[in-house]
Design an enzyme around this catalytic site. Structure first.
Site, PDB file in Angstrom:
ATOM      1  N   GLU A 423       0.803  -1.217   0.000  1.00 25.92           N
ATOM      2  CA  GLU A 423       0.000   0.000   0.000  1.00 25.92           C
ATOM      3  C   GLU A 423       0.844   1.279   0.000  1.00 25.92           C
ATOM      4  O   GLU A 423       0.634   2.190   0.806  1.00 25.92           O
ATOM      5  CB  GLU A 423      -0.992  -0.004   1.170  1.00 25.92           C
ATOM      6  CG  GLU A 423      -1.981  -1.159   1.078  1.00 25.92           C
ATOM      7  CD  GLU A 423      -3.126  -1.070   2.065  1.00 25.92           C
ATOM      8  OE1 GLU A 423      -3.132  -0.142   2.903  1.00 25.92           O
ATOM      9  OE2 GLU A 423      -4.027  -1.930   1.996  1.00 25.92           O
ATOM     10  N   TYR A 476     -11.343  -3.046   0.370  1.00 27.75           N
ATOM     11  CA  TYR A 476     -12.244  -3.475   1.441  1.00 27.75           C
ATOM     12  C   TYR A 476     -13.679  -3.047   1.156  1.00 27.75           C
ATOM     13  O   TYR A 476     -14.267  -2.230   1.875  1.00 27.75           O
ATOM     14  CB  TYR A 476     -11.755  -2.928   2.784  1.00 27.75           C
ATOM     15  CG  TYR A 476     -10.487  -3.605   3.242  1.00 27.75           C
ATOM     16  CD1 TYR A 476     -10.536  -4.755   4.013  1.00 27.75           C
ATOM     17  CD2 TYR A 476      -9.244  -3.115   2.887  1.00 27.75           C
ATOM     18  CE1 TYR A 476      -9.384  -5.397   4.430  1.00 27.75           C
ATOM     19  CE2 TYR A 476      -8.072  -3.745   3.286  1.00 27.75           C
ATOM     20  CZ  TYR A 476      -8.154  -4.888   4.066  1.00 27.75           C
ATOM     21  OH  TYR A 476      -7.002  -5.530   4.466  1.00 27.75           O
ATOM     22  N   GLU A 512      -5.861  -8.193  -0.461  1.00 29.97           N
ATOM     23  CA  GLU A 512      -6.531  -8.036   0.830  1.00 29.97           C
ATOM     24  C   GLU A 512      -8.000  -7.748   0.618  1.00 29.97           C
ATOM     25  O   GLU A 512      -8.366  -6.933  -0.243  1.00 29.97           O
ATOM     26  CB  GLU A 512      -5.917  -6.889   1.654  1.00 29.97           C
ATOM     27  CG  GLU A 512      -4.475  -7.104   2.086  1.00 29.97           C
ATOM     28  CD  GLU A 512      -3.937  -5.947   2.924  1.00 29.97           C
ATOM     29  OE1 GLU A 512      -4.758  -5.149   3.450  1.00 29.97           O
ATOM     30  OE2 GLU A 512      -2.701  -5.833   3.045  1.00 29.97           O
TER      31      GLU A 512
END
Length: 636
Positions: A423, A476, A512
């Site tokens: 990230e 996410y 993720e």
């Protein structure tokens, strides 16, 4: 840097155990250096407490000033070196990891300093130790992170009751554990010794013939120590210790071995015998046949290839299914723990995973050995997380972290990719050249594995992914994006993956996804933080992944996270990050059982693996129920 192993010519001793420990004054972190605390026992300058090594020091005591300490801490202990070690050999001191910066003294003399947590370092101490006598080792550890460390952080002074506090802040979402995290060893080598070994392999004839290529570097540079006519004699043994190949190096200490009827290294669930390892034995000889040194290591014979649509091992397409993890557990923090390593490997295999990423730093060498032996594929990540504020000093350290990582892990068959960051802030134009340099530097060190990084910025503004071989994105949906909205997940995941692929024409995987979940919290209908919500959020992602799997270029799915872990104190973190499918003490949440069914279903579909007998619990005899229903219908 070779892992310390005993052999006919080498001895290894552990310095693990209880050390003495003191903290420095946060406002005066260099006092111990100026006052030469290393010149005598630490107990002479301050009251010491016992501190286990390896372990993070933060959670060992009940003192919050130690847990939250910023700056330098000191360790020392006594040890003996046997008289026999003084005879015609070298003595080395090796640390598996100290976070973040370490300074080491032996008997009051500086022997080594090292910057970069999570990676090993060593020094020759032949002329610093006393043989047949007691010695003292002193270590100063500094956990301070600034804008030119890897990872980055900031230190500031903040007003507090009665004074000023030194405060460490960082943007990454895991606790900045510190201390001597991995084992400390003393070991010996001959005067002229095997210093480095590089092993690669390939397969041919439908994977029936294997080739192992080795390259050895010898240490011992003085004219009376090193012989220019050295040679390496090599044996390769299978699991039954039967010699399957042997040979002698050329003048450059390089060579190749051919293995017929080879057993390739396969990932878990892709083969009935995954993680097959041979042992290569390296014997360093002089021209007159005098044996100088012996070193052994495990090797796996396999190939890695990739193109713009797929990633293959031994010529077979691989679909990665696994986790982002952390080296994190109660009390010991990031300290090496064999019980925890073993438990984690058992859980990875129980749940049907075939891979994990070493988020967000290199894991212990012992964990890599576990992965080799069990056929678990590793995306090996350097400590660069949330990289920002690009400059030359940061670039140099970023490249250094990759160089150290590759030298440590290049011989592990489990390592299938290098991840150069997690990230990073890749929107600024400076990110373009920074990651171009790091990616090209990584390929120059090892061109046998693809380069990736976990990208979190949108593809439209990212400037790093074009320099990667495989695209990995973190997102996410249903948590940080549209929390609680389970109907805003599947399409978003599919569309973003397609966007990344269209832009770069490279394989894509998700690095993720997930949701924080409080163990035992049940809410129906599903509500965020509940186990029901984590289940449904995963299910929505599964649907997206199955849509994407029909496109050849989507190659993997990684859950965040394997287990709950500690973070800095925050009003958004109740005791840490709770996105694990296992609790911090490695017990399953409800989603672990759901994920297990998916991972084994993928293994059955893609790799024809056998399903565990306990994957589905008995509910009812559907055949009997159907027959009874037919009878009742007939009666009507």
């Amino acid at each position: 840097m070779l892992y310390p192993r005993e052999s006919e010519t080498r001895e290894v001793r552990s310095l693990d155990g209880l050390w003495n420990f003191v903290t420095s004054d946060e406002a005066n972190p260099t006092q111990g250096v100026r006052d030469k605390w290393f010149s005598d026992d630490l107990s002479k300058v301050k009251d010491v407490i016992p501190m286990p090594v390896p372990a993070s020091y933060n959670d060992i005591t009940t003192d919050n000033t130690i847990r939250d300490h910023v700056g330098t801490v000191w360790y020392d202990r006594k040890f003996f070196v046997p008289k026999s070690w003084a005879k015609d050999q070298r003595v080395w001191l090796r640390f598996g990891s100290v976070h973040y910066e370490a300074f080491v003294w032996i008997n009051g003399e500086m022997v080594v300093k090292h910057e970069m947590g999570h990676l090993p370092f060593e020094a020759e101490v032949t002329n610093f130790v006393k043989y047949g006598e007691e010695n003292r080792i002193t270590v100063m550890c500094d956990n301070a992170l600034i804008q030119t460390t890897v990872p980055q952080g900031k230190i500031s002074e903040v007003k507090k009751d009665g004074g000023v506090a030194i405060v460490q802040t960082y943007t990454f979402d895991f606790f900045n554990y510190a201390g001597i995290h991995r084992s400390v060893h003393l070991y010996t080598t001959p005067k002229t010794f095997i210093e480095e070994v590089e092993v690669t392999s390939d397969l041919e004839d439908s994977n029936s013939v294997g080739h192992v290529y080795y390259k050895v570097k010898v240490g011992g540079t003085a004219s009376n120590e090193a012989d220019s006519n050295l040679q390496i004699r090599v044996k390769l043994r299978n699991k039954e210790s039967v010699t399957v190949a042997n040979g002698t190096s050329d003048g450059d200490l390089k060579g190749a071995l051919e293995v017929k009827n080879v057993k390739p290294w396969w990932p878990y669930l892709m083969h009935a015998e995954p993680g097959y390892l041979y042992q290569i034995e390296l014997f360093l000889h002089t021209a007159d046949n005098t044996l100088l040194d012996v070193y052994r290591l495990k090797v796996g014979i396999r190939t890695l290839t990739w193109n713009n649509t797929s990633f293959l091992i031994n010529g077979q397409p691989v679909y990665l299914r696994g986790f982002g993890k952390h080296e994190d557990s109660d009390i010991r923090g990031k300290g090496l723990d064999f019980a925890l390593l073993t438990r984690d490997m058992n859980l990875l295999k129980w749940i049907g995973a075939n891979a994990y990423r070493t988020s967000h730093y290199p894991y212990s060498e012992e964990s890599m050995q576990f992965a080799d032996e069990n056929g678990i594929m590793i995306i090996d990540e350097c400590p660069s997380v949330d990289t920002d504020n690009y400059n030359q000093a940061l670039l140099d350290k970023h490249k250094s972290s990759m160089e150290q990582l590759i030298h440590r892990d290049r011989n592990h068959p489990s390592v299938i990719m290098w991840s150069i960051a997690n990230e990073p802030r890749t929107s600024p134009f400076q990110a373009d050249s920074h990651f171009q340099f790091v990616a090209n530097f990584t390929r120059a060190l090892d061109g046998t594995r693809p380069v990736t990084a976990a990208i979190a910025v949108p593809s439209a503004s990212d400037k790093a992914a074009k320099h990667l071989d495989i695209i990995c994105f973190n997102r996410y949906n249903g948590w940080y994006s549209n929390p609680g909205k389970l109907d805003m997940i599947t399409t978003h995941v599919v569309e973003e993956a397609i966007t990344w692929n269209k832009k770069h024409n490279k394989p894509v995987m998700i690095g993720e996804y997930g949701a924080d979940t409080i163990e035992g919290l049940h809410l129906l209908p599903a509500y965020i933080w509940s186990e029901e919500y984590q289940n449904e959020l995963f299910s929505k992602h599964f649907k997206a992944f199955d849509i994407l799997r029909k496109k050849e270029w989507f190659i993997g799915e990684f859950v965040w996270n394997f287990a709950d872990f500690k973070t800095a104190q925050s009003i958004t973190r109740v005791g840490g990050n709770k996105k694990g499918v296992f609790t911090r003490n490695r017990q399953p949440k409800a989603t672990a059982h759901l994920l297990r069914k998916r991972y084994f279903a993928l293994g059955r579909e893609l790799d024809r693996c056998n399903l565990p007998e306990d994957l589905f619990l008995y509910i009812t005899d559907a055949t009997s129920t159907e027959s009874r229903g037919k009878r009742e219908t007939a009666d009507l």
